[in-house]
Design a protein around this motif. Sequence first.
Motif, PDB file in Angstrom:
ATOM      1  N   GLU A  70       5.517  -4.456  20.421  1.00 38.53           N
ATOM      2  CA  GLU A  70       5.066  -4.297  21.806  1.00 38.53           C
ATOM      3  C   GLU A  70       3.739  -4.998  22.038  1.00 38.53           C
ATOM      4  O   GLU A  70       3.551  -5.689  23.040  1.00 38.53           O
ATOM      5  N   GLN A  71       2.810  -4.833  21.115  1.00 41.08           N
ATOM      6  CA  GLN A  71       1.506  -5.483  21.251  1.00 41.08           C
ATOM      7  C   GLN A  71       1.650  -7.000  21.215  1.00 41.08           C
ATOM      8  O   GLN A  71       0.979  -7.714  21.954  1.00 41.08           O
ATOM      9  N   ARG A  72       2.531  -7.493  20.364  1.00 37.43           N
ATOM     10  CA  ARG A  72       2.767  -8.937  20.265  1.00 37.43           C
ATOM     11  C   ARG A  72       3.308  -9.461  21.598  1.00 37.43           C
ATOM     12  O   ARG A  72       2.865 -10.484  22.105  1.00 37.43           O
ATOM     13  N   GLU A  73       4.271  -8.729  22.181  1.00 36.00           N
ATOM     14  CA  GLU A  73       4.862  -9.132  23.461  1.00 36.00           C
ATOM     15  C   GLU A  73       3.831  -9.100  24.587  1.00 36.00           C
ATOM     16  O   GLU A  73       3.910  -9.894  25.524  1.00 36.00           O
ATOM     17  N   GLN A  74       2.860  -8.202  24.505  1.00 32.45           N
ATOM     18  CA  GLN A  74       1.818  -8.074  25.518  1.00 32.45           C
ATOM     19  C   GLN A  74       0.647  -9.030  25.277  1.00 32.45           C
ATOM     20  O   GLN A  74      -0.325  -9.023  26.020  1.00 32.45           O
ATOM     21  N   GLY A  75       0.753  -9.830  24.249  1.00 37.93           N
ATOM     22  CA  GLY A  75      -0.317 -10.774  23.937  1.00 37.93           C
ATOM     23  C   GLY A  75      -1.537 -10.125  23.317  1.00 37.93           C
ATOM     24  O   GLY A  75      -2.629 -10.688  23.345  1.00 37.93           O
ATOM     25  N   LYS A  76      -1.371  -8.944  22.754  1.00 43.55           N
ATOM     26  CA  LYS A  76      -2.490  -8.216  22.167  1.00 43.55           C
ATOM     27  C   LYS A  76      -2.584  -8.409  20.657  1.00 43.55           C
ATOM     28  O   LYS A  76      -3.193  -7.617  19.959  1.00 43.55           O
ATOM     29  N   ALA A  77      -1.990  -9.444  20.162  1.00 37.68           N
ATOM     30  CA  ALA A  77      -2.029  -9.707  18.728  1.00 37.68           C
ATOM     31  C   ALA A  77      -2.741 -11.033  18.487  1.00 37.68           C
ATOM     32  O   ALA A  77      -2.838 -11.873  19.375  1.00 37.68           O
ATOM     33  N   SER A  78      -3.238 -11.209  17.303  1.00 33.21           N
ATOM     34  CA  SER A  78      -3.893 -12.473  16.977  1.00 33.21           C
ATOM     35  C   SER A  78      -2.847 -13.580  16.897  1.00 33.21           C
ATOM     36  O   SER A  78      -1.673 -13.321  16.643  1.00 33.21           O
ATOM     37  N   PRO A  79      -3.276 -14.812  17.105  1.00 33.84           N
ATOM     38  CA  PRO A  79      -2.323 -15.923  16.963  1.00 33.84           C
ATOM     39  C   PRO A  79      -1.967 -16.141  15.499  1.00 33.84           C
ATOM     40  O   PRO A  79      -2.574 -15.561  14.600  1.00 33.84           O
ATOM     41  N   VAL A  80      -0.993 -16.982  15.272  1.00 30.53           N
ATOM     42  CA  VAL A  80      -0.611 -17.347  13.910  1.00 30.53           C
ATOM     43  C   VAL A  80      -1.575 -18.435  13.439  1.00 30.53           C
ATOM     44  O   VAL A  80      -1.830 -19.391  14.163  1.00 30.53           O
ATOM     45  N   PHE A  81      -2.111 -18.281  12.238  1.00 26.47           N
ATOM     46  CA  PHE A  81      -3.052 -19.244  11.685  1.00 26.47           C
ATOM     47  C   PHE A  81      -2.387 -20.032  10.575  1.00 26.47           C
ATOM     48  O   PHE A  81      -1.599 -19.496   9.809  1.00 26.47           O
ATOM     49  N   HIS A  82      -2.738 -21.308  10.494  1.00 29.66           N
ATOM     50  CA  HIS A  82      -2.191 -22.154   9.438  1.00 29.66           C
ATOM     51  C   HIS A  82      -3.190 -22.350   8.298  1.00 29.66           C
ATOM     52  O   HIS A  82      -2.801 -22.754   7.207  1.00 29.66           O
ATOM     53  N   THR A  83      -4.449 -22.078   8.574  1.00 31.54           N
ATOM     54  CA  THR A  83      -5.474 -22.186   7.536  1.00 31.54           C
ATOM     55  C   THR A  83      -6.475 -21.052   7.700  1.00 31.54           C
ATOM     56  O   THR A  83      -6.584 -20.447   8.776  1.00 31.54           O
ATOM     57  N   ALA A  84      -7.212 -20.795   6.642  1.00 27.99           N
ATOM     58  CA  ALA A  84      -8.252 -19.768   6.705  1.00 27.99           C
ATOM     59  C   ALA A  84      -9.356 -20.182   7.678  1.00 27.99           C
ATOM     60  O   ALA A  84      -9.918 -19.342   8.382  1.00 27.99           O
ATOM     61  N   LYS A  85      -9.636 -21.486   7.756  1.00 24.94           N
ATOM     62  CA  LYS A  85     -10.672 -21.967   8.682  1.00 24.94           C
ATOM     63  C   LYS A  85     -10.298 -21.662  10.126  1.00 24.94           C
ATOM     64  O   LYS A  85     -11.148 -21.268  10.920  1.00 24.94           O
ATOM     65  N   GLU A  86      -9.021 -21.834  10.477  1.00 21.00           N
ATOM     66  CA  GLU A  86      -8.567 -21.504  11.831  1.00 21.00           C
ATOM     67  C   GLU A  86      -8.786 -20.022  12.120  1.00 21.00           C
ATOM     68  O   GLU A  86      -9.236 -19.650  13.197  1.00 21.00           O
ATOM     69  N   MET A  87      -8.465 -19.183  11.160  1.00 16.37           N
ATOM     70  CA  MET A  87      -8.620 -17.747  11.334  1.00 16.37           C
ATOM     71  C   MET A  87     -10.088 -17.381  11.516  1.00 16.37           C
ATOM     72  O   MET A  87     -10.444 -16.623  12.417  1.00 16.37           O
ATOM     73  N   ILE A  88     -10.954 -17.943  10.687  1.00 20.00           N
ATOM     74  CA  ILE A  88     -12.391 -17.635  10.774  1.00 20.00           C
ATOM     75  C   ILE A  88     -12.955 -18.097  12.113  1.00 20.00           C
ATOM     76  O   ILE A  88     -13.725 -17.378  12.747  1.00 20.00           O
ATOM     77  N   ALA A  89     -12.545 -19.266  12.563  1.00 15.31           N
ATOM     78  CA  ALA A  89     -12.999 -19.769  13.860  1.00 15.31           C
ATOM     79  C   ALA A  89     -12.571 -18.822  14.970  1.00 15.31           C
ATOM     80  O   ALA A  89     -13.353 -18.502  15.877  1.00 15.31           O
ATOM     81  N   TRP A  90     -11.329 -18.364  14.924  1.00 16.10           N
ATOM     82  CA  TRP A  90     -10.828 -17.440  15.951  1.00 16.10           C
ATOM     83  C   TRP A  90     -11.616 -16.130  15.917  1.00 16.10           C
ATOM     84  O   TRP A  90     -11.971 -15.596  16.964  1.00 16.10           O
ATOM     85  N   LEU A  91     -11.887 -15.615  14.710  1.00 18.65           N
ATOM     86  CA  LEU A  91     -12.662 -14.381  14.591  1.00 18.65           C
ATOM     87  C   LEU A  91     -14.053 -14.528  15.184  1.00 18.65           C
ATOM     88  O   LEU A  91     -14.569 -13.640  15.846  1.00 18.65           O
ATOM     89  N   HIS A  92     -14.682 -15.695  14.941  1.00 21.79           N
ATOM     90  CA  HIS A  92     -16.020 -15.942  15.509  1.00 21.79           C
ATOM     91  C   HIS A  92     -15.965 -15.974  17.045  1.00 21.79           C
ATOM     92  O   HIS A  92     -16.865 -15.449  17.693  1.00 21.79           O
TER      93      HIS A  92
END
Length: 96
Positions: A70-92
Motif C-alpha cells: 500500500e505504501q509503495r502504491e501511494q508513493g511512500k516508499a524509497s525509490p529503487v537504488f542501483h548503487t550505494a552512492k545513489e542511496m546516500i544521495a537520496w538520504l541526504h
Amino acid sequence: MNTASIFIKTEPKIKEEAKKTAEELGFSLSSILNAFLRQFVKTKTITFSAKELDEIPNEYFQQALKRAREQREQGKASPVFHTAKEMIAWLHKQDI
C-alpha cells in the motif's frame, strides 16, 4: 577418517523424504548433509527457495507485506537504488 556427530530435530516425514530423495540420487543422507555443511563453510551463505516451501507467512508478516504494498502504491516508499552512492544521495536530500 575422524568424524563428529551432529544431532538435529526435524519432522519424521521430512527426514524420510530427504533420505529417500538422497538414495534416489545415489547418495546417503549423511553425505548430502556433509556437502551442504562444506558449502556453507566455504561460501558463508545459505540458499533457500521460497518456491519449494509450503509454509504460509504468519498474520503479522502478511499484514506487514500488505502495508508495504500500500505504501509503495501511494508513493511512500524509497525509490529503487542501483548503487550505494545513489542511496546516500537520496538520504541526504531527505535530510536523513
